[in-house]
Enzyme design. Structure first.
Site, PDB file in Angstrom:
ATOM      1  NE  ARG A  99      -6.411   5.231  -5.446  1.00 10.06           N
ATOM      2  CZ  ARG A  99      -7.651   5.422  -5.868  1.00 10.06           C
ATOM      3  NH1 ARG A  99      -8.497   4.406  -5.925  1.00 10.06           N
ATOM      4  NH2 ARG A  99      -8.056   6.619  -6.216  1.00 10.06           N
TER       5      ARG A  99
ATOM      6  CE1 TYR B  99       0.328   5.829  -9.103  1.00 14.95           C
ATOM      7  CE2 TYR B  99      -1.435   4.793  -7.861  1.00 14.95           C
ATOM      8  CZ  TYR B  99      -0.833   5.929  -8.368  1.00 14.95           C
ATOM      9  OH  TYR B  99      -1.393   7.142  -8.126  1.00 14.95           O
TER      10      TYR B  99
ATOM     11  CG  HIS C 145     -10.150  10.372   0.104  1.00  8.74           C
ATOM     12  ND1 HIS C 145     -10.644  10.346  -1.179  1.00  8.74           N
ATOM     13  CD2 HIS C 145      -8.810  10.509  -0.017  1.00  8.74           C
ATOM     14  CE1 HIS C 145      -9.647  10.454  -2.047  1.00  8.74           C
ATOM     15  NE2 HIS C 145      -8.525  10.561  -1.366  1.00  8.74           N
TER      16      HIS C 145
ATOM     17  CB  SER D 152      -8.203  10.287  -6.391  1.00 13.06           C
ATOM     18  OG  SER D 152      -8.265   9.446  -5.265  1.00 13.06           O
TER      19      SER D 152
ATOM     20  CB  CYS E  45     -11.382  16.453  -7.154  1.00 16.56           C
ATOM     21  SG  CYS E  45     -12.247  15.343  -8.273  1.00 16.56           S
TER      22      CYS E  45
ATOM     23  CG  ASP F 184      -5.005  11.610   0.094  1.00 15.69           C
ATOM     24  OD1 ASP F 184      -5.936  11.957  -0.651  1.00 15.69           O
ATOM     25  OD2 ASP F 184      -4.556  10.453   0.128  1.00 15.69           O
TER      26      ASP F 184
HETATM   27  O1  SAT Z   1      -2.545   6.501  -5.691  1.00 16.80           O
HETATM   28  S1  SAT Z   1      -3.139   7.004  -4.497  1.00 16.80           S
HETATM   29  O2  SAT Z   1      -4.265   6.180  -4.131  1.00 16.80           O
HETATM   30  O3  SAT Z   1      -2.181   7.017  -3.415  1.00 16.80           O
HETATM   31  C1  SAT Z   1      -3.656   8.609  -4.762  1.00 16.80           C
HETATM   32  C2  SAT Z   1      -5.094   8.741  -5.004  1.00 16.80           C
HETATM   33  O4  SAT Z   1      -5.635   8.103  -5.909  1.00 16.80           O
HETATM   34  O5  SAT Z   1      -5.745   9.517  -4.282  1.00 16.80           O
HETATM   35 MN    MN Z   2      -6.516  10.604  -2.233  1.00 15.49          MN
END
Ligand code: SAT
Ligand code: MN
Length: 600
Positions: free
Chosen positions: A75, A203, A232, A253, A255, A282
């Protein structure tokens, strides 16, 4: 342009698709119906064009392999904007662009960008189709890879259009690869228009618009308006003696949310007969139920998990989940047509192609002498949740599951103990609001840098985080029987620089204590920061920790915390006076408790 008759009576939807097609000028428009035949057709097309590779069907039945562009592997938070009317509405936690400017700048990139390409129309539902808690989106994209991923991550197709009817509400999601040029990449959210425009990236979190963009950024905005929470968080069920209790946990993310959501009880606790159920890994949408408790549902339909580090020890459940019908992105490709990643199953292959498609062999180093990984550290698997051996029988319950505890956490070498319990809801909101974590490979940026990541929502809250904290405080007043709030840190290191806690399945020992506290059981000692387990309170049977590790894990270092609490106030100062007074009050109270403790 080849026109397929839109399979919907929804005139606003049809008009919007027309308008976006006039902007992007695709050769063809294809409406996604969600059928198996369609999947086969799309896969064949993507294989023929070279966008994906089919893996060895004996080793990985139904699986696909894909590589992103080299500059498109995570991201891009610096290119992600919230386009609300005013900058103050999005806060210092977001980049802001005026809505007109957003449409204009992205519009210029979208203009004609689908010439020679197909525009797919993906109607999708976040949450069980037809649940009053679900939200519908329609994503337009010129990427087959996105379509194939969205088919796994969300519920798509005909049934969603039927649910939408002639005039249902939906989030308008426009995605285009354009040139995959980072200089022409924008991920824009228009909360007031219920619209997302993402261009220039293929992505995951930038392109699968149901996930972070809709289910968190746009949903957080809707949740505030409608009186619920979009978070989240993973959702986990812990069954013992025929009774199942549920917790949610928010970690940044990469972790370990997926690992915790799929954890296997450790040997030493096997005799207690625990069974762990995965509801989500998630995202959680939480609402107050008719019984006055907080109920959580997973709006997603699949897992988009980090591959490196996934192995039979860390997460056997994930390994079983990704055996078939999975898309692998940016991992290494073996000669047999299988996949491999660092810290995965088995030794590194003697030779393979790395995530960039270059020949790779173990021991390769770059010019600086640093090991070259075969798989990108943020390489991913996309797998259907239904294939998960621990998937909860309740995971598609349209009402969700009742939550006993909310757990916040980050990745911190120091300061935060293994676990502590907040004194009450408002204190828990303060604990969540001040979470800090070291940066991982899931975001572009400097690894290891500590940043505040409140409720693990820093990159995902679609409005001013000060107002978000206010919304959390407000929610506390609306939940007659609120869950208890905890903070965990699996990543504390000892003076020797090594992790003190084994993590993975052994985390159940901490979860066990957390649940006991929600029942008014479980031994704890009061510290300035909250309730910490007494040394005997965690069941450590069968676990041999180094001498003194438990003391270090549970210790609350006053000097560290005095610094920490001052940095909380500095963090709050960044919100231009918008921080709720209650959080300042919590900060002052913590400071006082620390002073008293020093004096005592
Ligand atoms: O790439 S994603 O945002 O879907 C996964 C993440 O960073 O938690
Ligand atoms: Mn995530």
């Amino acid at each position: 342009m080849a026109i397929m008759t839109p399979p919907t009576p929804h005139s606003k939807l049809k008009a919007w698709v027309d308008e976006m097609a006039r902007l992007c000028q695709p050769d063809k428009i294809v409406w996604i119906d969600g059928s198996e035949a369609e999947k086969k057709r799309l896969e064949e097309e993507a294989i023929a064009s070279g966008e994906v590779i089919r893996l060895n069907d004996k080793l990985f039945p139904g699986c696909l392999y894909s590589r992103t562009a080299l500059n498109d592997v995570a991201r891009t938070e610096h290119l992600t904007y919230i386009c609300s009317k005013t900058k103050a509405d999005v806060g210092p936690n977001n980049n802001w662009m005026a809505p007109e400017e957003g449409y204009r700048r992205a519009g210029e990139i979208f203009k004609g960008s689908m010439k020679g390409r197909t525009m797919y129309v993906i109607p999708f539902s976040m949450g069980v189709v037809g649940s009053p808690f679900s939200k519908i989106g329609v994503e337009l994209t010129d990427s087959i890879y996105v379509v194939l991923n969205m088919r796994i991550m969300t519920r798509v197709g005909k049934k969603v259009l039927e649910q939408l009817g002639a005039d249902g509400e939906f989030t308008k999601c426009l995605h285009g690869k354009a040139d995959l040029d980072v200089n022409k990449r924008l991920i824009l959210h228009f909360p007031e228009d219920n619209t997302i425009w993402s261009v220039g990236s293929g992505y995951g979190g930038n392109a699968l618009l149901g996930k972070k963009c809709l289910a968190l950024r746009i949903a957080s905005h809707l949740a505030r308006k409608e009186g619920w929470l979009a978070e989240h968080m993973l959702i986990l069920g812990i069954e013992k003696g025929g009774k199942t209790e549920y917790i949610t946990a928010a970690f940044p993310s990469a972790c370990g949310k997926t690992n915790l959501a799929m954890m296997i009880p450790p040997e030493g606790l096997k005799h207690k007969g625990y069974k762990i159920w995965t509801v989500g890994d998630d995202i959680a949408w939480l609402r107050v139920g008719p019984d006055g408790r907080l109920w959580a549902m997973n709006p997603e339909y699949g897992f988009f998990g980090v591959a490196p580090g996934t192995n039979a020890k860390s997460n056997p459940t994930a390994l079983a989940t990704i055996k078939k019908n999975t898309i692998f992105t940016n991992v290494a490709l073996t000669k047999e047509g299988g996949v491999w990643w660092e810290d995965g199953e088995g030794p590194a292959p003697a030779e393979c192609l790395d995530w960039q498609g270059k020949p790779w062999h173990p021991g390769m180093k770059d010019a600086q002498g640093k090991a070259i990984p075969a798989a990108h550290p943020n390489s991913r698997f996309t797998a259907p949740a239904s294939q998960c051996p621990s998937i909860s029988p309740e995971w598609e319950n349209p009402k969700g599951v009742p939550i006993s505890a909310i757990v916040f956490g980050g990745r911190r070498e120091r300061v935060a103990p293994l676990v502590y319990e907040a004194f009450d809801w408002n204190h828990g909101v303060y604990v969540g609001a001040t979470v800090a974590s070291e940066r991982t490979a899931a975001q572009v940026g400097k690894l290891g840098e500590v940043r505040r990541d409140p409720m693990a929502m820093l990159p995902f809250c679609g409005y001013n985080m000060a107002d978000y904290f206010g919304h959390w405080l407000d929610m506390g007043k609306r939940i007659p029987k609120p869950p208890k709030i905890f903070h965990v840190n699996w990543f504390r290191k000892g003076s020797n620089g090594k992790f003190l806690w084994p993590g993975f399945g052994d985390n159940l020992r901490v979860v066990e204590w957390i649940l006991s506290r929600t029942r008014g059981e479980g031994e704890a000692q009061k510290t300035p920061i909250g309730w910490v387990p007494t040394p005997e309170a965690l069941d450590l049977s069968g676990l041999s920790l180094p001498e003194g590790a438990m003391d270090q894990l549970l210790s609350v270092d006053r000097d560290d915390w005095v610094q920490e609490v001052d940095s909380h106030n500095k963090y709050f100062d960044t919100f231009d006076g918008r921080i709720p007074a209650e959080l300042r009050r919590q900060q002052a109270a913590l400071k006082d408790r620390l002073k008293e403790a020093v004096a005592a």
